[in-house]
Design an enzyme around this catalytic site. Sequence first.
Site, PDB file in Angstrom:
ATOM      1  NE  ARG B  55       0.300   1.249   3.524  1.00  0.00           N
ATOM      2  CZ  ARG B  55       1.289   2.033   3.898  1.00  0.00           C
ATOM      3  NH1 ARG B  55       2.531   1.575   3.927  1.00  0.00           N
ATOM      4  NH2 ARG B  55       1.094   3.286   4.249  1.00  0.00           N
ATOM      5  N   GLY B  56       0.271   2.392  -0.166  1.00  0.00           N
ATOM      6  CA  GLY B  56       1.052   3.629  -0.324  1.00  0.00           C
ATOM      7  C   GLY B  56       1.158   3.905  -1.817  1.00  0.00           C
ATOM      8  CB  ALA B  57       0.119   6.794  -3.875  1.00  0.00           C
ATOM      9  NE  ARG B  89      -6.343   0.467  -2.738  1.00  0.00           N
ATOM     10  CZ  ARG B  89      -5.559   0.926  -1.757  1.00  0.00           C
ATOM     11  NH1 ARG B  89      -4.411   0.326  -1.487  1.00  0.00           N
ATOM     12  NH2 ARG B  89      -5.905   1.974  -1.049  1.00  0.00           N
ATOM     13  CG  ASP B 228      -2.921  10.382   0.524  1.00  0.00           C
ATOM     14  OD1 ASP B 228      -2.840  10.667   1.732  1.00  0.00           O
ATOM     15  OD2 ASP B 228      -2.766   9.237   0.081  1.00  0.00           O
ATOM     16  CG  ASN B 238      -1.308  12.814   5.175  1.00  0.00           C
ATOM     17  OD1 ASN B 238      -1.092  11.913   4.365  1.00  0.00           O
ATOM     18  ND2 ASN B 238      -0.715  12.845   6.357  1.00  0.00           N
ATOM     19  CE  LYS B 239      -4.661   7.111   6.165  1.00  0.00           C
ATOM     20  NZ  LYS B 239      -5.704   6.518   5.272  1.00  0.00           N
TER      21      LYS B 239
END
Lengths: 335, 335
Positions: B55-57, B89, B228, B238-239
Amino acid sequence: MRVKKNGNIEEITALWMEDKNVVFIDQRLLPHKLEMFVAKSTSEVAYAISDMVVRGAPAIGAAAACGLAQAAMLGQDLEAAAKELGATRPTAYDLFYALDWTKERLQGGMDPLEAARKYIEITVERCFQIGLNGSPLIKDGAKVLTHCNAGALATVDYGTALAPMRIARDQGKSLFVWVDETRPRLQGANLTAWELFQEDIPHSVIADNAAGHFMRLGEVDLCIVGTDRVAANGDFANKIGTYEKAVLAKENEIPFYVAAPVSTVDFSLTSGDDIPIEERSQDEVSMVMGIRVMPEGSNARNPAFDVTPARYVTGFITEKGVFRPDQLGKLEVID
Amino acid sequence: MRVKKNGNIEEITALWMEDKNVVFIDQRLLPHKLEMFVAKSTSEVAYAISDMVVRGAPAIGAAAACGLAQAAMLGQDLEAAAKELGATRPTAYDLFYALDWTKERLQGGMDPLEAARKYIEITVERCFQIGLNGSPLIKDGAKVLTHCNAGALATVDYGTALAPMRIARDQGKSLFVWVDETRPRLQGANLTAWELFQEDIPHSVIADNAAGHFMRLGEVDLCIVGTDRVAANGDFANKIGTYEKAVLAKENEIPFYVAAPVSTVDFSLTSGDDIPIEERSQDEVSMVMGIRVMPEGSNARNPAFDVTPARYVTGFITEKGVFRPDQLGKLEVID
């Protein structure tokens, strides 16, 4: 408080006396099971306090008052019972206050059941008044955010932060409550959501991280939280994360209220810097529902409370009325 | 990144090509088990992306580049492979960018292994530069706070937010990292703590609620987070929880940095209001480690990201240098 039980609605409180027994809602089993824990002896009441069958300072005080009254009914030595009950959660001020209060009445000849009921009555009446005084702050259709659990479970009935919401609902207002889940111990998700569900007050649980997001979007009209201790200048201690929500509320121009009985104000403390902050076991952070969530080699820090400076507080909702932080001195006179 | 394996220290990355296989650190098993997931076909690479083995772009982009190179090595139809990989995704921009980039090189005659390695090299080099550019901001003895995981696991190596910390450590500075656990999915506790433990960088995991408390006590010198998507005016997504930490940092006069490659800046967006916020399943909040933590009758809200306005950002740490929000326009020219 209202509870849903086998399809019926009953009115119960967090604890009560039933003959010579002290009966508790077993809060360890919430939100999934509503079961009572019946304490038939001093040691069983002490266990209920120390093992967190009951928690929340006012409710712990009431449990101790009932425990001591029970000892009197059973013809036991009051000093020994007070010592056993006082050794359960040595940091809760209400515990010692309640033991002293009850012992004084029992030694003065008051009937034990009467003494226990009187202590509970005073505790609940204060919360009810907090609810009455705070309810005008909740306008019809308001969205209120709260943190941790300062409800009936923590105070025998009504709660402190939740009391104005319950009274507002009883007054026919519609309201919606954002419930911070309140890591690490999740009292918001476990207990506050349970109380609101029982009372049919619409609510959503959110990760603590999401509170600021909803404030920024204009989805929060006011915040109400409880407190463990207020200093004379209006700084106050409450569950970890309260400071974050208070700062975010101010940044977004959202009123931030702290609900508590006047007895929570410690006029001997000039500022919040003097309030000691308990650091609890790392395990509350490193283990979630019994499962370790970080590497074995990593450690965690776990302050249980934080201190919020008075400048973030719009007002203190007490049984005597609503006061700005700079008006707290009046309470010393009133009390 | 450094990993501890059977008493030895090895240097590995989040994913790599090994002959015709794409090998991943299986991030689903962290922090407790370091196991590799070996994808031998397009559908296995697609599974690794969709099931969050990776995961993680930026890391997802690299996985897609490797997957397409693998399809070429196996003599398969590139269009069909790109379609399968692209369906995993659908919201991650890097995924499509990587597929286009790789397809173009393969169709231009570049050796597949060479193409995959080149894509990874560019991705890692950018992160390394972010680390070099950000490391001067970390003074010897600094305490840095980060949120979520923007480390090697999310970017193949070095990370974005974690890169300056790793380079600062390599430069001989001592530093300490506060790791927000990052509810609801706990990427801070699960992944960031794991990376820091592997790298022997001292750190403590905290409940997200405790970040403000430690800031107020002067225990945080600076914050570095990933992002992001950045809008042209410097607002960034962001998160969830990032906005809260940014507001608290400003309130406590703590510098707040956002680390990201220039490609994360979306110059087509004039402000953060145009960044869509994904709302994910309630279950991420209502269930913790598979156990429901709120009443069956209660619901949860679960925004996965939040938007932090540019006024809370001290600077963007990019591979081209560190820029204030009002200097982002220069990046458009540079890029």
